[in-house]
Every structure is written in structure tokens, then in C-alpha cells.
Design a protein around this motif. Structure first.
Motif, PDB file in Angstrom:
ATOM      1  N   GLU A   2      32.374  45.695  38.825  1.00  0.00           N
ATOM      2  CA  GLU A   2      32.275  46.299  37.504  1.00  0.00           C
ATOM      3  C   GLU A   2      31.654  47.686  37.599  1.00  0.00           C
ATOM      4  O   GLU A   2      31.073  48.051  38.625  1.00  0.00           O
ATOM      5  CB  GLU A   2      31.432  45.403  36.584  1.00  0.00           C
ATOM      6  CG  GLU A   2      30.059  45.088  37.123  1.00  0.00           C
ATOM      7  CD  GLU A   2      29.351  43.990  36.365  1.00  0.00           C
ATOM      8  OE1 GLU A   2      29.988  43.326  35.530  1.00  0.00           O
ATOM      9  OE2 GLU A   2      28.140  43.806  36.595  1.00  0.00           O
ATOM     10  N   TYR A  18      36.551  47.345  35.483  1.00  0.00           N
ATOM     11  CA  TYR A  18      36.210  46.122  36.212  1.00  0.00           C
ATOM     12  C   TYR A  18      37.481  45.574  36.861  1.00  0.00           C
ATOM     13  O   TYR A  18      38.605  45.829  36.415  1.00  0.00           O
ATOM     14  CB  TYR A  18      35.612  45.075  35.268  1.00  0.00           C
ATOM     15  CG  TYR A  18      36.620  44.461  34.320  1.00  0.00           C
ATOM     16  CD1 TYR A  18      37.247  43.253  34.620  1.00  0.00           C
ATOM     17  CD2 TYR A  18      36.981  45.108  33.131  1.00  0.00           C
ATOM     18  CE1 TYR A  18      38.193  42.693  33.760  1.00  0.00           C
ATOM     19  CE2 TYR A  18      37.923  44.575  32.284  1.00  0.00           C
ATOM     20  CZ  TYR A  18      38.525  43.358  32.600  1.00  0.00           C
ATOM     21  OH  TYR A  18      39.464  42.835  31.759  1.00  0.00           O
ATOM     22  N   ARG A  20      38.576  41.707  38.266  1.00  0.00           N
ATOM     23  CA  ARG A  20      38.184  40.309  38.464  1.00  0.00           C
ATOM     24  C   ARG A  20      39.118  39.668  39.484  1.00  0.00           C
ATOM     25  O   ARG A  20      40.339  39.747  39.370  1.00  0.00           O
ATOM     26  CB  ARG A  20      38.230  39.539  37.140  1.00  0.00           C
ATOM     27  CG  ARG A  20      37.711  38.096  37.250  1.00  0.00           C
ATOM     28  CD  ARG A  20      37.379  37.525  35.879  1.00  0.00           C
ATOM     29  NE  ARG A  20      38.536  37.523  35.008  1.00  0.00           N
ATOM     30  CZ  ARG A  20      39.455  36.547  34.973  1.00  0.00           C
ATOM     31  NH1 ARG A  20      39.358  35.509  35.793  1.00  0.00           N
ATOM     32  NH2 ARG A  20      40.466  36.613  34.135  1.00  0.00           N
ATOM     33  N   GLU A  22      40.252  36.242  41.564  1.00  0.00           N
ATOM     34  CA  GLU A  22      40.276  34.788  41.662  1.00  0.00           C
ATOM     35  C   GLU A  22      41.065  34.403  42.900  1.00  0.00           C
ATOM     36  O   GLU A  22      42.205  34.855  43.081  1.00  0.00           O
ATOM     37  CB  GLU A  22      40.918  34.166  40.422  1.00  0.00           C
ATOM     38  CG  GLU A  22      40.077  34.285  39.159  1.00  0.00           C
ATOM     39  CD  GLU A  22      40.701  33.565  37.976  1.00  0.00           C
ATOM     40  OE1 GLU A  22      41.786  32.953  38.158  1.00  0.00           O
ATOM     41  OE2 GLU A  22      40.114  33.622  36.878  1.00  0.00           O
ATOM     42  N   ASP A  28      42.400  40.038  36.816  1.00  0.00           N
ATOM     43  CA  ASP A  28      42.269  40.869  35.617  1.00  0.00           C
ATOM     44  C   ASP A  28      41.728  42.224  36.044  1.00  0.00           C
ATOM     45  O   ASP A  28      40.998  42.353  37.033  1.00  0.00           O
ATOM     46  CB  ASP A  28      41.327  40.204  34.611  1.00  0.00           C
ATOM     47  CG  ASP A  28      41.470  40.774  33.200  1.00  0.00           C
ATOM     48  OD1 ASP A  28      42.441  41.525  32.964  1.00  0.00           O
ATOM     49  OD2 ASP A  28      40.615  40.479  32.349  1.00  0.00           O
ATOM     50  N   ALA A  35      35.729  43.940  29.430  1.00  0.00           N
ATOM     51  CA  ALA A  35      35.311  42.978  30.452  1.00  0.00           C
ATOM     52  C   ALA A  35      34.725  41.736  29.819  1.00  0.00           C
ATOM     53  O   ALA A  35      34.065  41.788  28.769  1.00  0.00           O
ATOM     54  CB  ALA A  35      34.287  43.624  31.377  1.00  0.00           C
ATOM     55  N   GLU A  40      30.562  34.313  37.616  1.00  0.00           N
ATOM     56  CA  GLU A  40      31.091  34.619  38.938  1.00  0.00           C
ATOM     57  C   GLU A  40      30.210  35.646  39.658  1.00  0.00           C
ATOM     58  O   GLU A  40      29.398  36.338  39.055  1.00  0.00           O
ATOM     59  CB  GLU A  40      32.528  35.155  38.837  1.00  0.00           C
ATOM     60  CG  GLU A  40      32.656  36.485  38.110  1.00  0.00           C
ATOM     61  CD  GLU A  40      32.871  36.320  36.621  1.00  0.00           C
ATOM     62  OE1 GLU A  40      33.060  37.354  35.945  1.00  0.00           O
ATOM     63  OE2 GLU A  40      32.840  35.183  36.121  1.00  0.00           O
ATOM     64  N   ARG A  42      29.099  38.981  41.141  1.00  0.00           N
ATOM     65  CA  ARG A  42      29.355  40.299  40.572  1.00  0.00           C
ATOM     66  C   ARG A  42      29.005  41.376  41.602  1.00  0.00           C
ATOM     67  O   ARG A  42      28.010  41.277  42.313  1.00  0.00           O
ATOM     68  CB  ARG A  42      28.542  40.500  39.290  1.00  0.00           C
ATOM     69  CG  ARG A  42      28.759  39.395  38.268  1.00  0.00           C
ATOM     70  CD  ARG A  42      27.744  39.490  37.145  1.00  0.00           C
ATOM     71  NE  ARG A  42      28.140  40.447  36.148  1.00  0.00           N
ATOM     72  CZ  ARG A  42      28.956  40.158  35.121  1.00  0.00           C
ATOM     73  NH1 ARG A  42      29.470  38.939  35.009  1.00  0.00           N
ATOM     74  NH2 ARG A  42      29.260  41.055  34.228  1.00  0.00           N
TER      75      ARG A  42
END
Length: 456
Positions: A2, A18, A20, A22, A28, A35, A40, A42
Motif C-alpha cells: 500500500e 495498493y 492485493r 492472493e 486487486d 483500498a 492480511e 501488509r
């Protein structure tokens, strides 16, 4: 991650955003105002630039062990000198050289590297497996190309006969390499290409049969092309055709093909590349080191041909970082064609999406977007000196390499704060030096040209 400046390549940049992750992919991406907070892990990207991981589309990793030789030679002079040294390499040399070479690439932001290994002296161990093992230990994606030469000096080729193989031997070994190692899956870390060395070291029969083999196996094709004017003259003399026309005759133009160098292309050649989807690996440092010339990259891009970047073997591109090739490419084009010939963002695109296209992985890699693999380079742009450049992409491309805060391959950390995390950085560095010393000793013991003879 981020609060990071994001240069996704191919879509608008995000000043504070940011990403993301997975699993091994990007789930994302967007501005910080959108955001979603969660539990999770960071990563604070304040003061950093996020780009796709860099893609190296041409290399010869074994050459880490022969850097600094034949320093003032043309390509053909350099090859004639160094073939005598390379003929002595064994699997231990290749593993050490590949470990150091791949580690050095990772430290310069590279998450995916190809390699063109085409020298297979007999009785020296499994050289192809040795470099694959080194890549697995490090954890970056690897796309080795099983190279070959079947046209030695006795048949009018450039390499000595001791380093060439027979046609059937080459085809069998190449098929075995594909069957053993090639993984076509979406998140693959290992794919294999078919790569006869060059028009001046390979027979027409090998070129055509290699293309048939690659296409029957669903893998890509790679070779050197149009690197020097000497090659132009050789092709006209031997085959009655210029290099690109010769490749076209042999069925070697198409979206599954990428060539290394392509320095000396005509307008017609460039149009053929664009029309057929044939790719190029631009290697500016190597081309400059050997005095080969400056490829017409800006014109190739303008006409719609795909171009990626390549470091090339370190014996013709000593200690060249992958990130540095963006700067070299941009400066060479501007020196020849003017200050608008290549922008910083075009250079970044060549090093990422252009490279992914060359290797057939543009749907998985090369940009930062949802659904693609989380291969990401995080560069520090807030240093005491670099922070004076307010455009992060300009800082990355125009200047020397920025500090690498983190390098992710499929979301896994390979580099953190300019240090390798998956292997011992000192150990892989020493392995490269040990490989050099071993190769020089083996060359002397076997009666090949000693190192002191090729420093000239």
C-alpha cells in the motif's frame, strides 16, 4: 502492499495505490482511496515505485565464467577466441555461472529470464540440467532455450568442430529436454524453447527440423539474427539471401519466434516482423561492447514489431544489470535518432510487457493487473539523492539502478533491500568466481586457448 506509486504498464499510473495479492496472483489493484483494510500481511510502499518484474529475453548464463576476455574484438573475433575456452566447460562450471548470473539478474529486478545455451562439449555432464537447478534454487521463473550447433569449421561454419553436435543427436536431446522440463501451465516457473544458435553455425536442415520439432511440441523458437554486418555478408555469400529473408525461407518467421539482436534490419525486414508477429530481443550493452551497431528499435516499435530487452551473455556484457538495459536502450536510440526516439515508459514496457510477449506469456506477466501473476519489483525512489527526481519512472530509467526494496515472484520474496533471500548472496557470488577459475584451468589443461591469450 500500500501507499506505493504504481506503474502498471499499459494502463494509467497510480500515484498512491495498493496491490492485493492472493496466492501467486494479483487479486486487486487501485488507488488507496479504494483500498479495503483486512488482516492480511501488509507491505508499506511509501517512497517506492512498483513495476512489473523485468523480463530478460536473451542471455548465455555460462558466459559468467568467461567475462573480461577478448575485450576489443568484433563478434566473429570474439567467438573464435572464446569457443576455445567454452569447449572446456562442464556441468560444475555451468551451475556456478548460472547461479551467479541469475542471482545478479534478480538483484536488478528480473523475475523471468530466458537463457540460450548452445555449447555442449561431449562428456562434460548435463549442462542443461545444471542451469535449471540453479534457477530452481533461486526461485525466479526460467525459460531456457536448448541451443545447438551442427555446422563447424570443416563445413564452412564459424565454431570449431569440437563444440558442434550431429543433427540426430541435437533433435533427440532437444525433444528430451522439452519432455523432461517444459511446463506450459499458467503459473509455470519453467518452460523450454528450441534454439539453434545462428545462421553461421547451423545447417538449413537443422533450422527446418528444429522448427518442426518446436511446433509439434507447442514451444517457442529462438536464435541470433542480424547481429553484425559480417553475418549479413556471410548469409549472402553462403545462402544467397540476407538473414531475415533466409529465416523466412526456412519457416522461421511467426508469433512463436523471437530473435536476438536484430541490429541490421531493412524496412522490409521490420515490416515482415510486424506482419508475422515475430519478436526481437534488443541487447544494447552487448551490441555496444562488440561494436555491432545500434538496432532500429524506435522504428520497429513505430511499425508495430514487438521488442523486448536482453542482457546477453556476460562475456559480451560484463556485469550488466537488467534494469540498466532500459537506460542503455533509451540512450542509444536518442543518440542515434534524437531525444524523442524512445521514452522512459517505452523502455519500461520493453523490459516488461515486450519481454513477456517474446516468451509468449503476455496473458500472465508483463503488466500489473488483476488476474496476472504477482511478479513485482519495488524500487526505492525516496533516497537522499534520488528523491530530487519527482517522476519515479524517470528516476528508474534515466538514472543508474535504484535500490531494490523487494522483488516478488508469484508473491514470494526473492530479494529484500538489495539482498537475495532464497539463497546465500555471498555463496552464489563466490560460485561465479569459482566457475571462472575452474573454466580457465580446464581450458589450459585440455590445451585450449589460455585466458592470457584472449585478453588481447
Amino acid at each position: 502492499m500500500e501507499n506505493v506509486y504504481i506503474a502498471p504498464v499499459g494502463s494509467p499510473e497510480i500515484e498512491s495505490g495498493y496491490i492485493r495479492i492472493e496466492g501467486d496472483g494479483i487479486a486487486d489493484i487501485g488507488p488507496m482511496s479504494q483500498a479495503h483494510t483486512g488482516s492480511e500481511t501488509r507491505i508499506d510502499g511509501t517512497g517506492m515505485l512498483a513495476t512489473p518484474g523485468l523480463v530478460n529475453t536473451h542471455h548465455h548464463l555460462y558466459q559468467w565464467a568467461s567475462q573480461g576476455l577478448a575485450q576489443d574484438a568484433t563478434l566473429f573475433e570474439w567467438l573464435v577466441s572464446l569457443y576455445q575456452v567454452w569447449a572446456a566447460m562442464d556441468a560444475e562450471v555451468v551451475h556456478g555461472a548460472a547461479s551467479a548470473g541469475l542471482g545478479y539478474l534478480a538483484l536488478s529486478g528480473c523475475t523471468l529470464s530466458s537463457d540460450h545455451h548452445y555449447v555442449f562439449p561431449k562428456g562434460r555432464g548435463d549442462l542443461f540440467a545444471a542451469e535449471i537447478e540453479a534457477a530452481r534454487d533461486l526461485g525466479i521463473r526460467f525459460h531456457p532455450a536448448r541451443g545447438s550447433m551442427d555446422r563447424g569449421q570443416s563445413q564452412g561454419g564459424l565454431p570449431p568442430d569440437v563444440v558442434v553436435e550431429g543433427l540426430d543427436e541435437i533433435l533427440d536431446a532437444t525433444a528430451e529436454a522439452i519432455d523432461t522440463y517444459h511446463d506450459p501451465s499458467f503459473s509455470s516457473k519453467l518452460r523450454v524453447a528450441v534454439a539453434p544458435c545462428s545462421p553461421f553455425s547451423v545447417s538449413a536442415e537443422l533450422m527446418t527440423q528444429a522448427a518442426s520439432l518446436a511446433r509439434s511440441k507447442g514451444v517457442r523458437l529462438h536464435t541470433h539474427l542480424a547481429e553484425t554486418l559480417d553475418e549479413d555478408e556471410h548469409c549472402v555469400e553462403q545462402f544467397g539471401l540476407r538473414p531475415t529473408d533466409y529465416m523466412e525461407k526456412l519457416g522461421w518467421l511467426g508469433p512463436d519466434v523471437w530473435f536476438a539482436h536484430t541490429v541490421h534490419l531493412s524496412d522490409s525486414d521490420i515490416d515482415k516482423f510486424a506482419a508475422t508477429g515475430t519478436g526481437s530481443a534488443h541487447c544494447p550493452s552487448s551490441n555496444g561492447r562488440l561494436g555491432a551497431g545500434i538496432a532500429r528499435v524506435s522504428e520497429m516499435l513505430r511499425r508495430g514489431a514487438n521488442v523486448g530487452l536482453g542482457v546477453d551473455g556476460n562475456a559480451s556484457s560484463e556485469l550488466t544489470p537488467m534494469a540498466g538495459e532500459m537506460r542503455q536502450a533509451m540512450l542509444f536510440q536518442r543518440a542515434r535518432y534524437g531525444p524523442t526516439a524512445l521514452t522512459a515508459r517505452q523502455a519500461l514496457e520493453m523490459a516488461t510487457l515486450g519481454g513477456a510477449r517474446n516468451l509468449g506469456r503476455q496473458n500472465e506477466l508483463g503488466t500489473l493487473e488483476v488476474g496476472k501473476l504477482a511478479d513485482i519489483a519495488l524500487w526505492r525512489v525516496d533516497g537522499a539523492f534520488t528523491s530530487a527526481v519527482t517522476d519515479p519512472v524517470c528516476a528508474l530509467v534515466f538514472g543508474p539502478q535504484l535500490p531494490l526494496a523487494r522483488l516478488l515472484v508469484g508473491g514470494d520474496t526473492i530479494v529484500e533491500n538489495d539482498e537475495l533471500k532464497t539463497v546465500s548472496q555471498d555463496a552464489v557470488g563466490r560460485s561465479g568466481a569459482d566457475a571462472h577459475r575452474r573454466l580457465m584451468r580446464l581450458a589450459q589443461e585440455q590445451g585450449f586457448t589460455a585466458a592470457k591469450e584472449v585478453h588481447q
